[in-house]
Design an enzyme around this catalytic site. Structure first.
Site, PDB file in Angstrom:
ATOM      1  N   LYS A   1     -10.641  20.925  -8.218  1.00 54.17           N
ATOM      2  CA  LYS A   1     -10.222  20.290  -7.033  1.00 54.17           C
ATOM      3  C   LYS A   1     -10.365  18.791  -6.567  1.00 54.17           C
ATOM      4  O   LYS A   1      -9.918  18.219  -5.856  1.00 54.17           O
ATOM      5  CB  LYS A   1     -10.576  21.172  -5.835  1.00 54.17           C
ATOM      6  CG  LYS A   1     -10.195  22.736  -5.533  1.00 54.17           C
ATOM      7  CD  LYS A   1      -8.824  22.763  -5.008  1.00 54.17           C
ATOM      8  CE  LYS A   1      -8.442  23.985  -4.634  1.00 54.17           C
ATOM      9  NZ  LYS A   1      -7.019  24.100  -3.974  1.00 54.17           N
TER      10      LYS A   1
ATOM     11  N   SER B   1     -12.205  27.465   1.330  1.00 57.50           N
ATOM     12  CA  SER B   1     -13.160  28.409   1.123  1.00 57.50           C
ATOM     13  C   SER B   1     -14.441  27.780   0.291  1.00 57.50           C
ATOM     14  O   SER B   1     -15.455  28.558   0.084  1.00 57.50           O
ATOM     15  CB  SER B   1     -12.673  29.680   0.437  1.00 57.50           C
ATOM     16  OG  SER B   1     -12.188  29.501  -0.808  1.00 57.50           O
TER      17      SER B   1
ATOM     18  N   GLY C   1      -4.005  40.027  -4.125  1.00 58.87           N
ATOM     19  CA  GLY C   1      -3.533  38.986  -3.498  1.00 58.87           C
ATOM     20  C   GLY C   1      -2.128  38.416  -4.216  1.00 58.87           C
ATOM     21  O   GLY C   1      -2.087  37.345  -4.856  1.00 58.87           O
TER      22      GLY C   1
ATOM     23  N   GLU D   1      -2.679  35.685 -10.708  1.00 62.68           N
ATOM     24  CA  GLU D   1      -3.377  35.852  -9.298  1.00 62.68           C
ATOM     25  C   GLU D   1      -4.267  37.301  -9.251  1.00 62.68           C
ATOM     26  O   GLU D   1      -3.767  38.124 -10.108  1.00 62.68           O
ATOM     27  CB  GLU D   1      -2.491  35.764  -8.116  1.00 62.68           C
ATOM     28  CG  GLU D   1      -1.105  36.533  -8.216  1.00 62.68           C
ATOM     29  CD  GLU D   1       0.061  36.107  -6.978  1.00 62.68           C
ATOM     30  OE1 GLU D   1      -0.509  35.363  -6.217  1.00 62.68           O
ATOM     31  OE2 GLU D   1       1.044  36.692  -7.420  1.00 62.68           O
TER      32      GLU D   1
ATOM     33  N   ASP E   1       0.946  37.272  -3.420  1.00 63.80           N
ATOM     34  CA  ASP E   1       1.841  36.806  -2.737  1.00 63.80           C
ATOM     35  C   ASP E   1       2.660  35.970  -3.493  1.00 63.80           C
ATOM     36  O   ASP E   1       4.265  35.886  -3.173  1.00 63.80           O
ATOM     37  CB  ASP E   1       1.116  35.895  -1.551  1.00 63.80           C
ATOM     38  CG  ASP E   1       0.054  34.875  -2.099  1.00 63.80           C
ATOM     39  OD1 ASP E   1      -0.675  35.448  -2.734  1.00 63.80           O
ATOM     40  OD2 ASP E   1       0.027  33.756  -1.768  1.00 63.80           O
TER      41      ASP E   1
ATOM     42  N   SER F   1     -10.377  27.209 -14.081  1.00 64.77           N
ATOM     43  CA  SER F   1     -10.279  26.235 -13.036  1.00 64.77           C
ATOM     44  C   SER F   1     -11.617  26.021 -12.186  1.00 64.77           C
ATOM     45  O   SER F   1     -11.565  24.843 -11.584  1.00 64.77           O
ATOM     46  CB  SER F   1      -9.201  26.775 -11.898  1.00 64.77           C
ATOM     47  OG  SER F   1      -9.839  28.163 -11.415  1.00 64.77           O
TER      48      SER F   1
END
Length: 320
Positions: free
Chosen positions: A53, A78, A208, A204, A210, A304
């Site tokens: 990030k 988060s 979750g 994922e 999506d 990650s």
């Protein structure tokens, strides 16, 4: 809608050079033998703040005007994007106000405060974090740096794939953990141009799904906020900008269970001698669980992040 290009990713690489780490690529003969392919692991758990990030946050903040920097930035996260924005803001000489869920991992809350950010807590299961953050930014005159739905953030995250392919050459597939989709959008933009024919595979948590549902439907689908150990991937719907990229460039989204993520975390610790947080281990989990059919000879996997506290790490893996 703004487009994202390899040129954007290369420009981001120039901006973050010397500030973000060029993280190592790890290999393991044990892993190669187990899955039947040559695997290259991009260790973003060794990035500044412990996750990829930082790349996107610093790229976005480095492009702000002096006036914007004078007032400061806001973000919602988060944990990993929170730390990334906090550190990037400190480097840029500005302040950061971060909206974080009240149940965020204590280590991530502490680290974000440690980088000098002000934290405002919210309930992730009953409140809309994006709306709250937008209201907060408007009230205080802050520039909002979202965790994924932002072209400069996506471009910064794409430097993960850019570096990996520069270092190891052509890949037949690249497995990327997916939360909001910014890492995948950036990586897919870079990898599909640099390594023609590559299969982009998002991963994922099963709770979750999506992105998998959205890809099947051809439009963004919203689910309940998932309850999973992979807190960094507990997103209810893909980002608008990220999905516009990913629906074009991603071949599939694979699902992994929390137990399979734990297996991958244990493998990383025992065999690779590294610590991964649950979200950071999900792409490796898909590989180890045999989720990828017709595996090519050369496979890239993005690890990650590694932001998990000792107590939580022992809690997750101690009773396996």
């Amino acid at each position: 809608m703004a487009e994202l290009s390899l040129t954007d990713v290369r420009a981001a690489a120039d901006r973050i050079a010397g500030v973000a780490h060029r993280t190592p690529v790890l290999t393991s003969r044990t892993l190669d033998e187990r899955v039947g392919a040559q695997v290259f692991l991009k260790a973003e758990n060794l990035q500044r703040i412990g996750a990829f990030k930082f790349r996107g946050a610093f790229n976005a903040i480095s492009r702000l005007t002096p006036e914007q920097l004078r007032y400061g930035v806001a973000a919602y996260s988060s944990g990993n994007h929170a730390q990334a924005v906090a550190l990037a803001a400190r480097i840029a000489g500005t302040k950061a106000v971060i909206l974080m869920p009240a149940d965020a991992p204590p280590t991530k809350l502490a680290a974000t405060r440690g980088y000098g950010a002000e934290i405002v807590e919210y309930d992730r299961y009953t409140q809309d974090r994006a709306a709250l953050a937008k209201e907060l930014a408007t009230e205080r005159g802050l520039t909002l740096i979202p965790p994924y739905d932002h072209v400069d953030v996506m471009a910064g995250q794409g430097t993960v794939a850019l570096e990996l392919i520069e270092d190891v050459g052509h890949l037949g597939a690249l497995l990327v953990p997916v939360g909001g989709g910014g890492l995948m959008a950036g990586c897919a933009t870079a990898a599909t141009m640099m390594s023609p024919g590559i299969r982009m595979i998002g991963v994922e948590p099963a709770a979750g799904d999506d992105h998998a549902r959205s890809l099947a439907a051809g439009e963004r689908v919203e689910i309940d906020v998932p309850r999973t150990i992979a807190d960094g991937q507990a997103i209810s719907t893909p980002g608008e900008l990220t999905f516009a990229v990913n629906r074009r460039l991603v071949d599939s989204f694979e699902l992994v269970s929390d137990e399979e993520i734990l297996v991958a975390m244990a493998f990383a610790f025992e065999r690779l001698k590294i610590v991964l947080e649950p979200s950071g281990a999900s792409a490796l989990a898909a590989l180890l669980a045999g989720r990828i059919r017709g595996l090519p000879e050369r496979v890239g996997v993005v690890l990650s992040g590694g932001n998990v506290g000792l107590d939580r790490f022992v809690e997750l893996l101690g009773n396996r």
